[in-house]
Scaffold this motif. Structure first.
Motif, mmCIF file in Angstrom:
data_model
loop_
_atom_site.group_PDB
_atom_site.id
_atom_site.type_symbol
_atom_site.label_atom_id
_atom_site.label_comp_id
_atom_site.label_asym_id
_atom_site.label_seq_id
_atom_site.Cartn_x
_atom_site.Cartn_y
_atom_site.Cartn_z
ATOM 1 N N LEU A 15 -7.787 4.752 75.771
ATOM 2 C CA LEU A 15 -6.682 5.256 75.287
ATOM 3 C C LEU A 15 -6.197 4.261 73.906
ATOM 4 C CD1 LEU A 15 -4.471 7.145 74.533
ATOM 5 C CD2 LEU A 15 -2.988 5.873 76.261
ATOM 6 N N GLN A 16 -6.615 3.076 73.982
ATOM 7 C CA GLN A 16 -6.281 2.013 73.011
ATOM 8 C C GLN A 16 -7.232 2.366 71.713
ATOM 9 O OE1 GLN A 16 -7.470 -1.797 74.220
ATOM 10 N NE2 GLN A 16 -5.854 -2.853 73.188
ATOM 11 N N ALA A 17 -8.436 2.705 72.074
ATOM 12 C CA ALA A 17 -9.471 2.995 70.784
ATOM 13 C C ALA A 17 -8.927 3.909 70.211
ATOM 14 C CB ALA A 17 -10.648 3.037 71.569
ATOM 15 N N LEU A 18 -8.665 5.354 70.525
ATOM 16 C CA LEU A 18 -8.081 6.534 70.159
ATOM 17 C C LEU A 18 -6.888 6.185 69.216
ATOM 18 C CD1 LEU A 18 -7.878 9.272 72.880
ATOM 19 C CD2 LEU A 18 -9.463 9.094 70.896
ATOM 20 N N ALA A 19 -5.960 5.411 69.827
ATOM 21 C CA ALA A 19 -4.678 4.996 68.971
ATOM 22 C C ALA A 19 -5.076 4.071 67.912
ATOM 23 C CB ALA A 19 -3.747 4.107 69.915
#
Length: 364
Positions: free
Chosen positions: A301-305
């Motif tokens: 999720l960190q990468a998407l954000a």
């Protein structure tokens, strides 16, 4: 007049677009891989909380739509179709490779970006779909490491390679066997079995009689835990060797004391990285140990954000292009994604189980 003013204001509020960006989270919440699904979900939920505290994704609050695919291909397709009809275009998932591969065709058709924290099949990214990413390793790399360990540490012992009927188990066992044979070492036994108490007992007796000293098994935490425990109860105590599928305390809980000394290949443990220190501290403050795939769920999720914030957009096409083009500071460290969507982070390492937890096998 006042009443009319209230009505107009009410209509304006109702017509205003939502400030949330909905991100799908597809994990097994039923079936054999629930423990891994819980790890990934726990990581994603923590990342959503932390990201929202810092402004979310492109200034919009992240809201999660969590769906259970049970690690089943057909259910995974149904989940992907649910996201399509719900206009969810960013997905963290799936966990099992067969589910990710099946769902990815749906996502490719509607431009949805999917990023998995745990699907290791090389086939997932080897097809070159521009919208598919993973923060975990690949099974071909895992199989190479497993074969290397078997060759270097157990060359002069009788080796058995086991699998069950699940795709992940069959693929890892076959790839490990292929790599081991390529090195010039042949296993003494290579067999597939049906996990059950009766079959585990029969298999343990068969392997003991064959003089097997090392057993590689590509099964999940529940099944390997049972096989290790039952074998020990029957006096068969070889060197067991498992995969990333047993990187959960469920394995040690089922295997009991027989879990001590079991080897396992798994991704680099991000709990030891300074970039993950704050997240790890937060988990522990809540009484949770972020083991296994937990921080990989966080990183997904960190990468998407991070990509969305860099691109200043929630458009999946722009996010996918940014994931391919840039590097990001995640709990895994500073990483990027190659043309296939594979993460550039360090791959698999060898672990050993001891007293209900796993640590680096070469640690002092």
């Amino acid at each position: 007049m006042a009443l009319a003013g209230v009505s107009v204001a009410s209509i304006a509020v109702c017509a205003a677009p939502t400030t949330d960006v909905v991100i799908g989270v597809a994990v097994p919440r039923s079936g054999a891989y629930v423990a891994v699904g819980e790890q990934v979900l726990r990581g994603v939920e923590a990342a959503a909380r932390d990201l929202n505290a810092k402004g979310g994704l492109d200034g919009r609050t992240i809201r999660l739509d969590v769906q259970d695919d049970a690690c089943d291909s057909n259910k995974a397709v149904a989940v992907a179709n649910h996201y399509a009809t719900s206009d969810v275009r960013l997905v963290v998932g799936h966990v099992c490779s067969n589910a990710s591969i099946a769902a990815s065709d749906v996502y490719a058709g509607n431009g949805t970006v999917m990023i998995t924290a745990a699907s290791v099949a090389a086939k997932l990214t080897d097809r070159g779909l521009p919208n598919v990413f993973r923060v975990c390793g690949r099974d071909d790399d895992q199989a190479k490491l497993s074969a290397t360990v078997l060759a270097e540490r157990f060359r002069d012992r009788k080796i058995a390679i086991l699998s069950d009927q699940t795709p992940a188990s069959r693929n890892l066992a076959a790839a490990t066997k292929e790599n081991l044979n390529r090195i010039g070492i042949n296993e003494a036994v290579s067999t597939q079995f049906t996990p059950s108490d009766a079959d585990a007992m029969a298999l343990a007796d068969r392997l003991r009689e064959a003089g097997i000293a090392v057993v590689y098994y590509g099964g999940d935490a529940r099944e390997m835990g049972r096989l290790v425990r039952i074998s020990a109860e029957r006096g068969f105590k070889p060197q067991w060797f498992g995969t990333s599928a047993i990187a959960t305390q469920e394995f040690a809980a089922i295997a009991g004391p027989a879990s001590n000394g079991v080897l396992m290949t798994f991704y680099l443990d991000p709990r030891r990285k300074p970039e993950a220190a704050q997240a790890v501290q937060a988990f522990k403050a809540e009484g949770t140990e972020p083991e296994g795939s937990t921080l990989y769920g966080y990183a997904a999720l960190q990468a998407l954000a991070a990509a969305g914030n860099f691109a200043r957009s929630t458009d999946p096409r722009r996010i996918a292009a940014t994931l391919h083009a840039e590097r990001f500071d995640l709990v895994l460290g500073a990483v990027g994604f190659d043309a296939k969507g594979d993460v550039t982070a360090q791959g698999y390492v060898l672990y050993v189980w001891k007293d209900g937890a796993f640590t680096y096998a070469n640690a002092n």
